[in-house]
Write a protein that holds these residues in place. Structure first.
Motif, short mmCIF file in Angstrom:
data_model
loop_
_atom_site.label_atom_id
_atom_site.label_comp_id
_atom_site.label_asym_id
_atom_site.label_seq_id
_atom_site.Cartn_x
_atom_site.Cartn_y
_atom_site.Cartn_z
N HIS A 1 -6.06 61.10 46.14
CA HIS A 1 -5.25 60.22 47.24
C HIS A 1 -6.16 59.05 47.56
CE1 HIS A 1 -8.84 62.11 49.57
NE2 HIS A 1 -8.64 60.95 50.36
N GLU A 2 -7.31 58.59 47.18
CA GLU A 2 -7.98 57.44 46.95
C GLU A 2 -7.19 56.68 46.15
OE1 GLU A 2 -11.29 60.54 47.88
OE2 GLU A 2 -9.53 60.35 46.52
N ALA B 1 -3.47 51.77 45.26
CA ALA B 1 -2.36 51.46 44.82
C ALA B 1 -1.74 50.73 45.86
CB ALA B 1 -1.30 52.50 44.34
N ILE B 2 -1.80 51.00 47.29
CA ILE B 2 -1.14 50.50 48.24
C ILE B 2 -2.00 49.27 48.42
CG2 ILE B 2 -0.90 50.66 50.95
CD1 ILE B 2 -0.68 53.67 50.66
N MET C 1 3.09 60.75 50.83
CA MET C 1 3.21 61.59 49.65
C MET C 1 1.69 61.69 49.21
SD MET C 1 5.95 62.58 48.87
CE MET C 1 7.75 62.25 49.38
N GLY C 2 0.62 60.63 49.62
CA GLY C 2 -0.88 60.81 49.47
C GLY C 2 -1.20 61.87 50.28
N MET C 3 -0.90 62.05 51.37
CA MET C 3 -1.23 63.30 52.04
C MET C 3 -0.89 64.55 51.57
SD MET C 3 -2.97 62.25 54.90
CE MET C 3 -3.08 63.79 55.93
N ALA C 4 0.03 64.78 50.94
CA ALA C 4 0.54 65.97 50.21
C ALA C 4 -0.29 66.22 49.11
CB ALA C 4 2.01 65.93 49.57
N LEU C 5 -0.90 65.07 48.27
CA LEU C 5 -1.96 65.03 47.17
C LEU C 5 -2.97 65.47 47.84
CD1 LEU C 5 -2.63 64.85 44.35
CD2 LEU C 5 -2.72 62.31 44.81
N HIS D 1 -7.36 58.77 57.21
CA HIS D 1 -8.07 57.63 57.61
C HIS D 1 -7.90 56.66 56.42
CE1 HIS D 1 -11.13 54.48 58.34
NE2 HIS D 1 -10.90 54.65 59.56
N THR D 2 -8.15 57.01 55.25
CA THR D 2 -8.20 56.51 54.06
C THR D 2 -7.06 55.72 53.62
OG1 THR D 2 -10.16 57.74 53.11
CG2 THR D 2 -8.76 56.52 51.52
N LEU D 3 -5.94 56.73 53.93
CA LEU D 3 -4.68 56.39 53.46
C LEU D 3 -3.94 55.30 54.50
CD1 LEU D 3 -3.47 59.65 52.23
CD2 LEU D 3 -3.28 57.48 50.90
N SER D 4 -4.22 55.34 55.82
CA SER D 4 -3.51 54.52 56.81
C SER D 4 -4.49 53.16 57.02
CB SER D 4 -3.63 55.26 57.95
OG SER D 4 -5.10 55.52 58.59
#
Length: 267
Positions: A45-46, A51-52, A68-72, A94-97
């Protein structure tokens, strides 16, 4: 589920934005599309967050990618005790958002929804929340498309049949929905797209969507909008927006301001 992305351009189909499957998230690289159609594959997910941050996907794409990163992330921590999985997913959210500083609040809504789905699945006894999170991610993007479909229909109703529309930046799903509405209404509309630097979303993304869906589109350089508005008799100007305030102000990239001034001048 009745998918709301039917009959839209390639770029707007769910699988071609960001998609989780078998421990991987693949994201269409919008930095090079449509010159080349390539996907960035993330196994952590990192990597999705990076990528974002790196603008692999733009406009509405990061929201789908984060979900989709949360699913991963759920796949990564599957089988651990419930408390450990939840703690892991909270960190992932937190990392993704926070991958892109300009969209934190709205991205957090997406990741929180996925976190809620994981929490419910784990509370019900599941040892792996991946399917629940993926399903929620897909449901959320589908609901967004259904909501924006109404926006697209409203916007298409403002276009005069046979008229010319200038559209700035890349309004993502709104672009697809307004075109689908035009097609349903048998309304012929021509489009002008400023190139939209620095990532050329107008030249590459908006123009390719319009072309894919069978409408006349011309790309112009970013120093041409004022002249083109007058010479090409542009009837309506539309823009993507990072934020629209409650009193109607549109907030977008700095290059949008000059086009707004030209639109005001030309009425």
């Amino acid at each position: 589920m009745n998918r709301a992305d039917h009959d839209l351009a390639f770029l707007l189909r769910y699988e071609n934005i960001a998609w989780y499957e078998d421990g991987r998230v693949r994201i269409l690289d919008r930095r090079i599309y449509p010159i080349r159609t390539e996907f960035v594959t993330c196994t952590r997910h990192e990597e999705v967050a990076q990528a974002i941050a790196d603008m692999v996907t733009q406009s509405g794409g990061p929201y789908t990618a984060a979900a989709m990163g949360m699913a991963l992330a759920a796949h990564e921590c599957r089988g651990r005790p419930e408390a450990q999985q939840l703690a892991y997913l909270e960190r992932a959210a937190h990392t993704l958002s926070h991958a892109r500083p300009t969209t934190v609040a709205k991205m957090a809504v997406c990741t929180q929804s996925c976190l809620d789905a994981a929490r419910a699945a784990l509370a019900a006894g599941a040892s792996d929340a991946t399917d629940a999170v993926f399903t929620r991610a897909l449901e959320d993007v589908n609901r967004k498309y259904e909501r924006i479909e109404r926006t697209g229909a409203y916007l298409a109703a403002q276009f005069p049949d046979g008229g010319t529309v200038m559209t700035q930046c890349f309004g993502e799903t709104v672009i697809g929905m307004m075109l689908r509405a035009c097609r349903a209404q048998n309304k012929q509309v021509r489009f002008l797209c400023p190139e939209t630097r620095p990532f050329f979303q107008g030249a590459r993304l908006t123009a390719s969507c319009i072309c894919d869906m069978g409408f006349d589109v011309t790309v112009i350089t970013d120093n041409m909008p004022a002249y083109a508005m007058g010479q090409k008799k542009v009837a309506v100007f539309t823009s993507a927006a990072d934020v629209i305030t409650m009193d109607g102000h549109v907030v977008n990239k700095v290059g949008t301001f000059q086009i707004a001034l030209a639109a005001q001048y030309w009425g």
